[in-house]
Design an enzyme around this catalytic site. Structure first.
Site, short mmCIF file in Angstrom:
data_model
loop_
_atom_site.label_atom_id
_atom_site.label_comp_id
_atom_site.label_asym_id
_atom_site.label_seq_id
_atom_site.Cartn_x
_atom_site.Cartn_y
_atom_site.Cartn_z
CG ASN A 223 -0.29 -0.04 2.54
OD1 ASN A 223 0.80 0.53 2.72
ND2 ASN A 223 -0.90 -0.72 3.51
CG LEU A 224 0.79 6.04 -1.09
CD1 LEU A 224 1.30 5.67 -2.48
CD2 LEU A 224 -0.23 7.15 -1.18
CD GLU A 226 2.10 -2.56 3.39
OE1 GLU A 226 1.57 -3.24 4.30
OE2 GLU A 226 1.87 -2.75 2.17
CG ASP A 293 -5.34 -10.56 3.96
OD1 ASP A 293 -4.15 -10.26 3.81
OD2 ASP A 293 -5.88 -10.72 5.07
#
Length: 508
Positions: A223-224, A226, A293
């Protein structure tokens, strides 16, 4: 068409178009049953206590939750595997648990959910679990039990051996990293190397700053936040992070980088091509937990089925829109993805006209969602008010209405060589356009008995001057506990009478 790193020809669709979405839905329903995805990573048990808050504790300034319900669900990598099974494919999951009650519960939940659980118990370490206490839909507190320390060397060797046993059976591999110690650099590089040697796509859901451990994967899906951590640029704008992220594709020898952007959708970054952006679908958001997930599961199934990464991102985006409307980490089901894709792309009429094989898949998806099925049949040659009345009555008798129509050959055998007036494809399309119908299927035989036996509807409806003894399929439907309903015809309205009136006018 495009080629992936293994030279495999890739399907390419504009997933936003009607024809493309029709084809994608067909492939999801036809092909995903045969896919097998191997998930390796940090499994965990998600536990929930739900109740109500009516007072503050006299012991401390905290709310007192009166517990009314306790539930447990697979979490982390285990939830990824549950999403894959929910989407209609097979999943094996490999990870570490403790020799404890939570580990046994997680194993049981996975097996009941249809997942091949290869969980390795490591002594002196607990099964990772998260206990959430909620009042209504509001989370009050979360209690985590976990260890982030490395396991013994023997445990990692056993894990890799288990992975190698299953690689030849898999169509794709997911590394689901929740930074709980399962996916150390050596494990990641070993599995990625083995998967590449086997020609399998390998997708990574990452954690932490060290993306080097994922070098050589097909894609990493951060994601952004991370991505910002990996780039040491947590304060950068979205555009600056994506620009920097593009350089990681070559640096880490990836095919592409797939970045989830929350309310902004999904971005696919290539090393020498413009970024591809899928905007988010507007949905009411209840809980974003578990959405990542679902995204990685959908991407893996799509890519392993030969979809281009752009189309895979479209599907993952639609899937994420479904699960954020649920409370907690609840896996997606294939029928939910199909329904959302149909709604999103406006392909409903196309997707109502099915052959028997696809109708049975759709029926299984409906029943999995708790829906009852109503069936009626006829020639439906020149649709008139009598037909509409019958179909509207049918619709009120259950959740989903399937209409069987005689093929052109069958109509001719029943009605004579001058019939049908309207061909079977046109009749099917007209019926599919009606709001009352959920599926239309053409049958070749004189009667629909084979179709009824395959579909096993809960309600069988026939219009006209029938009795239950003269309705084809009535004894069979009653034998499995179904109902048979007769709807009276609307006087003065029939295809035969319409044809006669037209003939009289022609003669005049």
């Amino acid at each position: 068409m495009s080629l992936d790193r293994t030279g495999t020809q890739m399907n390419s669709f504009d997933a936003g178009s009607r024809d493309a979405s029709h084809e994608i839905v067909r492939l999801i329903e036809r092909d995903w049953d045969g896919k097998h995805i191997l998930v390796v990573g940090d499994v965990m048990l998600d536990k929930y206590i739900q109740g109500t808050v009516e007072r503050i504790s006299p012991e401390a300034p905290v709310p007192v939750v009166q517990a009314s319900q306790r539930t447990q669900r697979p979490g982390g990598a285990a939830n990824v595997a549950m999403n894959i099974v929910g989407l209609g494919a097979r999943a094996s999951v490999i990870g570490f648990i403790g020799d404890d009650e939570d580990g046994a519960s997680l194993t049981d939940l996975l097996e009941v959910g249809g997942v091949d659980a290869r969980l390795l118990a490591v002594p002196q370490t607990p099964t990772t679990s998260k206990l959430r206490i909620l009042s209504g839909s509001q989370q009050i507190v979360r209690l985590d039990i976990e260890t982030k320390t490395l396991r013994p060397e023997k445990a990692y060797k056993n894990l890799i051996e288990e992975v190698r046993k299953l690689l030849h059976k898999a169509d794709g591999v997911i590394l689901s990293d929740y930074a709980k110690g399962t996916l150390n650099p050596e494990v990641c590089q070993t599995i990625i190397g083995d998967a590449n040697d086997a020609g399998l796509p390998i997708l990574v859901d990452p954690k932490g700053r060290d993306f080097l451990r994922y070098r050589g994967a097909t894609t990493i899906c951060p994601n952004l936040k991370e991505l910002g951590l990996a780039l040491a640029n947590s304060e950068g704008s979205v555009d600056s992070l994506l620009d920097e992220g593009q350089a990681l594709v070559s640096k880490l020898d990836l095919d592409y980088l797939t970045v989830t952007l929350g309310e902004h959708g999904i971005a696919v970054l290539h090393s020498h091509a413009p970024r591809f952006h899928v905007p988010a679908i507007a949905r009411q958001v209840f809980d974003v937990s578990g959405a990542g997930d679902t995204v990685i599961a959908t991407l893996a199934l799509s890519v392993s089925s030969g979809f281009s990464i752009n189309d895979a991102a479209h599907l993952a985006n639609v899937a994420a829109g479904v699960v954020v409307g649920k409370l907690g980490s609840v896996p997606i089901a294939r029928h939910e993805l199909v329904a959302a894709l149909i709604e999103f792309s406006g392909t409903e009429i196309h997707e109502k006209t099915l052959n028997l094989a696809r109708l049975l898949v759709r029926a299984a998806e409906w029943r999995a969602a708790g829906h009852s099925i109503v069936f009626t049949n006829g020639c439906f040659d020149i649709l008139h008010v009598g037909h509409i009345t019958l179909l509207e009555h049918c619709r009120r008798l259950g959740d989903k209405l399937v209409v069987g129509i005689n093929s052109d050959t069958s109509v001719s055998a029943l009605k004579g060589p001058d019939r049908p007036i309207v061909g079977e494809r046109q009749r099917a399309r007209i019926l599919a356009a009606l709001a009352a119908t959920d599926a239309v299927v053409v049958f070749e035989a004189a009667t629909p008995i084979d179709l009824i036996l395959a579909l096993r509807p809960e309600v069988l409806v026939k219009g006209g001057d029938y009795t239950e003894d003269t309705i084809v399929g009535a004894p069979e439907v009653r034998s499995w506990g179904g109902r048979v309903v007769i709807v009276p015809t609307v006087e003065g309205h029939s295809t035969t009478s319409i044809v006669r009136k037209l003939a009289v006018k022609d003669d005049a």
